[in-house]
Design an enzyme around this catalytic site. Structure first.
Site, PDB file in Angstrom:
ATOM      1  CB  THR A  14      17.021   0.334   2.330  1.00  0.00           C
ATOM      2  OG1 THR A  14      16.168  -0.297   2.592  1.00  0.00           O
ATOM      3  CG2 THR A  14      18.215   1.529   2.561  1.00  0.00           C
ATOM      4  CG  ASP A  15      18.287  -4.020  -0.914  1.00  0.00           C
ATOM      5  OD1 ASP A  15      18.900  -4.811   0.196  1.00  0.00           O
ATOM      6  OD2 ASP A  15      19.035  -4.675  -1.535  1.00  0.00           O
ATOM      7  CG  LEU A  16      13.826  -7.768   1.513  1.00  0.00           C
ATOM      8  CD1 LEU A  16      13.977  -9.260   1.359  1.00  0.00           C
ATOM      9  CD2 LEU A  16      12.260  -7.332   2.301  1.00  0.00           C
TER      10      LEU A  16
END
Length: 150
Positions: A14-16
């Site tokens: 995932t991203d942030l």
């Protein structure tokens, strides 16, 4: 019948914001393709060692429909689009709870030890044929030789 592969979304995917980074869908469908062959008795290491044949992705058409999130359980479906002499067309999709998040049409080619197109080995051909046709209604992907794959 289409092959099903299940995986969970981890933090590394995932991203942030906790949404799956777009390129990671390619990792999910790659794993599903490998499992589809392995579960049908095809050892890709043996194909390379004994016949000098490997599989390579030649083309992918991808469509992102909805995001997957951290800790989602995903189901990846893999179905046969078409089986040519040296190419395989697959339709793959990633689902969460009945919702399609991502779909791709993937053109795979068999390559010999010389790096040129080779006939798909019979064991792999039989295993891929077990996947059955896709239920999709999308457009075809053709390789440069005019072989329609998906």
């Amino acid at each position: 019948m289409a092959h099903e592969f299940f995986c969970r979304v981890y933090y590394e995917d995932t991203d942030l914001a906790g949404i799956v980074y777009y390129a990671n869908y390619f990792r999910f469908i790659e794993r599903a393709r490998t499992e589809a062959l392995t579960e049908r008795g095809v050892d890709q290491r043996a194909l390379k060692a004994e016949q000098g044949v490997v599989f390579a992705v030649r083309r992918v058409e991808a469509e992102y429909l909805a995001p997957a999130h951290l800790l989602d359980t995903l189901r990846v479906e893999t179905a046969l689009g078409a089986l040519g002499g040296a190419s395989v067309g697959l339709e793959q999709s990633v689902w969460r709870d009945g919702t399609c998040l991502f779909r791709a049409k993937v053109l795979i080619v068999a390559l010999g030890a010389n790096g040129r197109a080779a006939r798909v080995p019979e064991a792999a051909r039989a295993a891929l044929a077990e996947l059955g046709p896709s239920q999709g209604t999308g457009e075809s992907i053709s390789d440069d030789d005019g072989d329609t794959a998906v």
